[in-house]
Enzyme design. Structure first.
Site, mmCIF file in Angstrom:
data_model
loop_
_atom_site.group_PDB
_atom_site.id
_atom_site.type_symbol
_atom_site.label_atom_id
_atom_site.label_comp_id
_atom_site.label_asym_id
_atom_site.label_seq_id
_atom_site.Cartn_x
_atom_site.Cartn_y
_atom_site.Cartn_z
ATOM 1 N N LYS A 217 -3.245 10.625 -3.570
ATOM 2 C CA LYS A 217 -2.576 11.265 -4.717
ATOM 3 C C LYS A 217 -3.577 11.565 -5.835
ATOM 4 C CE LYS A 217 0.393 7.781 -5.243
ATOM 5 N NZ LYS A 217 0.012 6.879 -4.141
ATOM 6 N N ARG B 163 8.649 6.117 -8.852
ATOM 7 C CA ARG B 163 8.527 5.168 -7.740
ATOM 8 C C ARG B 163 9.841 4.480 -7.426
ATOM 9 N NH1 ARG B 163 2.658 4.239 -8.226
ATOM 10 N NH2 ARG B 163 2.044 2.809 -6.590
ATOM 11 N N ARG C 210 -12.475 1.116 -0.595
ATOM 12 C CA ARG C 210 -12.568 1.251 -2.052
ATOM 13 C C ARG C 210 -12.674 -0.121 -2.720
ATOM 14 N NH1 ARG C 210 -7.782 4.247 -4.931
ATOM 15 N NH2 ARG C 210 -6.736 2.429 -4.045
ATOM 16 N N ARG D 191 -11.629 -2.717 -7.198
ATOM 17 C CA ARG D 191 -10.249 -2.590 -7.728
ATOM 18 C C ARG D 191 -9.429 -3.784 -7.236
ATOM 19 N NH1 ARG D 191 -6.115 2.628 -7.509
ATOM 20 N NH2 ARG D 191 -4.325 1.337 -7.037
ATOM 21 N N ARG E 157 1.897 -3.841 -1.284
ATOM 22 C CA ARG E 157 2.082 -2.515 -1.913
ATOM 23 C C ARG E 157 2.768 -1.563 -0.929
ATOM 24 N NH1 ARG E 157 -3.953 -1.408 -3.540
ATOM 25 N NH2 ARG E 157 -3.252 0.690 -4.137
HETATM 26 P P1 AP5 Z 1 -6.594 7.938 -3.826
HETATM 27 O O1 AP5 Z 1 -6.764 9.378 -4.107
HETATM 28 O O2 AP5 Z 1 -6.968 6.965 -4.854
HETATM 29 O O3 AP5 Z 1 -5.092 7.648 -3.338
HETATM 30 P P2 AP5 Z 1 -3.824 7.243 -4.186
HETATM 31 O O4 AP5 Z 1 -2.647 7.719 -3.398
HETATM 32 O O5 AP5 Z 1 -3.965 7.703 -5.588
HETATM 33 O O6 AP5 Z 1 -3.942 5.672 -4.047
HETATM 34 P P3 AP5 Z 1 -3.727 4.518 -5.111
HETATM 35 O O7 AP5 Z 1 -4.340 3.309 -4.525
HETATM 36 O O8 AP5 Z 1 -4.109 4.935 -6.466
HETATM 37 O O9 AP5 Z 1 -2.155 4.426 -5.001
HETATM 38 P P4 AP5 Z 1 -1.127 3.458 -5.598
HETATM 39 O O10 AP5 Z 1 0.080 4.304 -5.563
HETATM 40 O O11 AP5 Z 1 -1.018 2.160 -4.906
HETATM 41 O O12 AP5 Z 1 -1.729 3.067 -7.003
HETATM 42 P P5 AP5 Z 1 -1.284 3.360 -8.488
HETATM 43 O O13 AP5 Z 1 -2.506 3.381 -9.275
HETATM 44 O O14 AP5 Z 1 -0.355 4.505 -8.559
HETATM 45 O O15 AP5 Z 1 -7.365 7.638 -2.459
HETATM 46 C C1 AP5 Z 1 -7.494 6.325 -1.967
HETATM 47 C C2 AP5 Z 1 -8.926 6.115 -1.439
HETATM 48 O O16 AP5 Z 1 -9.125 6.962 -0.308
HETATM 49 C C3 AP5 Z 1 -10.020 6.504 -2.443
HETATM 50 O O17 AP5 Z 1 -11.092 5.655 -2.298
HETATM 51 C C4 AP5 Z 1 -10.390 7.946 -2.032
HETATM 52 O O18 AP5 Z 1 -11.713 8.262 -2.360
HETATM 53 C C5 AP5 Z 1 -10.174 7.895 -0.534
HETATM 54 N N1 AP5 Z 1 -9.700 9.175 0.017
HETATM 55 C C6 AP5 Z 1 -8.868 10.072 -0.562
HETATM 56 N N2 AP5 Z 1 -8.644 11.130 0.242
HETATM 57 C C7 AP5 Z 1 -9.350 10.883 1.372
HETATM 58 C C8 AP5 Z 1 -9.527 11.624 2.592
HETATM 59 N N3 AP5 Z 1 -8.923 12.803 2.800
HETATM 60 N N4 AP5 Z 1 -10.318 11.083 3.537
HETATM 61 C C9 AP5 Z 1 -10.936 9.885 3.342
HETATM 62 N N5 AP5 Z 1 -10.822 9.160 2.206
HETATM 63 C C10 AP5 Z 1 -10.029 9.642 1.230
HETATM 64 O O19 AP5 Z 1 -0.455 2.051 -8.832
HETATM 65 C C11 AP5 Z 1 -1.053 0.793 -8.935
HETATM 66 C C12 AP5 Z 1 -0.024 -0.240 -9.399
HETATM 67 O O20 AP5 Z 1 0.437 0.112 -10.719
HETATM 68 C C13 AP5 Z 1 1.259 -0.341 -8.567
HETATM 69 O O21 AP5 Z 1 1.105 -1.188 -7.465
HETATM 70 C C14 AP5 Z 1 2.252 -0.868 -9.594
HETATM 71 O O22 AP5 Z 1 2.062 -2.244 -9.811
HETATM 72 C C15 AP5 Z 1 1.822 -0.150 -10.878
HETATM 73 N N6 AP5 Z 1 2.518 1.128 -11.058
HETATM 74 C C16 AP5 Z 1 1.938 2.369 -11.065
HETATM 75 N N7 AP5 Z 1 2.863 3.317 -11.238
HETATM 76 C C17 AP5 Z 1 4.063 2.683 -11.339
HETATM 77 C C18 AP5 Z 1 5.397 3.131 -11.490
HETATM 78 N N8 AP5 Z 1 5.702 4.430 -11.581
HETATM 79 N N9 AP5 Z 1 6.388 2.187 -11.545
HETATM 80 C C19 AP5 Z 1 6.097 0.873 -11.476
HETATM 81 N N10 AP5 Z 1 4.862 0.379 -11.301
HETATM 82 C C20 AP5 Z 1 3.843 1.279 -11.234
HETATM 83 MG MG MG Z 2 -3.988 6.718 -7.463
#
Ligand code: AP5
Ligand code: MG
Length: 193
Positions: free
Chosen positions: A14, A89, A128, A134, A145
């Site tokens: 994402k 979410r 990562r 992280r 997660r």
């Molecule tokens: P990346 O682009 O970072 O993927 P992502 O989907 O953004 O993954 P996240 O880990 O950020 O998702 P998440 O939803 O768990 O975390 P969030 O920060 O929203 O890619 C992932 C990795 O793969 C990177 O290293 C990238 O370089 C690599 N990659 C990308 N594309 C690739 C490809 N094509 N091929 C190979 N490698 C690739 O949430 C974190 C926490 O915050 C949650 O657990 C929760 O506690 C809280 N939180 C956040 N939002 C909310 C909400 N709305 N409500 C409640 N709690 C929330």
């Molecule tokens: Mg993200």
């Protein structure tokens, strides 16, 4: 406005794809995870509260994230649009987003789900975790997660299916290949709506 929800499990790409979409469409990036990590880094009260929840891989309470969203919408209203990354979410978050956007006579234009199998998600996030440290990128938290995503977040796709704005994209491949697939969906969508 073009208001995109970029949807998908943890590690589905994402954030990576949001950056490229922002370049192309000049949208405002609203990534609740990034906003929360910034609060954690600054050791604010909210950050201290959120860290425990994030490190466990659970969701931060709806009212907290919804307040963050309302603020962003007010700050950037009247711009080219938004890209929501990691939000909504829960179905309640989706309902609140609808209400908040309707104040500006806006709605969600398209919800794009990135589909990636669990083994690939695990591999990307463990890599990562090693590279960046992280704190929620360890095997135990990643498993939770993904469970939380399946239980609490997948129902959001049914909510948007009913509104006929939800599309899926294969999220495996090179970053550029996946980006092309997403842009194609947005262009198709713009042609028909
Ligand atoms: P990346 O682009 O970072 O993927 P992502 O989907 O953004 O993954 P996240 O880990 O950020 O998702 P998440 O939803 O768990 O975390 P969030 O920060 O929203 O890619 C992932 C990795 O793969 C990177 O290293 C990238 O370089 C690599 N990659 C990308 N594309 C690739 C490809 N094509 N091929 C190979 N490698 C690739 O949430 C974190 C926490 O915050 C949650 O657990 C929760 O506690 C809280 N939180 C956040 N939002 C909310 C909400 N709305 N409500 C409640 N709690 C929330
Ligand atoms: Mg993200």
């Amino acid at each position: 406005m073009l208001n995109i929800v970029l949807f998908g499990p943890p590690g589905s790409g994402k954030g990576t794809q949001a950056e490229k979409l922002i370049d192309k469409y000049k949208l405002t990036h609203v990534a609740t995870g990034d906003i929360l990590r910034d609060e954690v880094d600054r050791q604010t009260d909210l950050g201290k509260q959120a860290k425990v929840i994030m490190d466990a891989g659970e969701l931060v309470p709806d009212n907290i994230v919804i307040d963050m969203i309302r603020k962003k919408l007010e700050e950037h209203k009247g711009g080219p649009g938004f890209i929501f990354d990691g939000f909504p979410r829960t179905v309640d978050q989706a309902r609140e987003l609808r209400k908040a956007l309707s104040k500006y006579d806006e709605n969600v234009s398209i919800v794009i789900s990135l589909e990636v199998p669990k083994e690939v998600l695990m591999e990307r996030m463990l890599k990562r975790g090693k590279e960046t440290g992280r704190s929620d990128d360890n095997e135990e938290t990643i498993n939770n997660r993904i469970d939380v995503y399946e239980r609490q977040t997948v129902p959001v796709t049914y909510y948007y299916d009913k509104k006929h704005v939800h599309v899926s994209v294969d999220g495996v491949g090179t970053i550029e290949e996946i980006f092309k697939r997403i842009v194609k969906k947005i262009e198709e969508f713009e042609t028909y709506h």
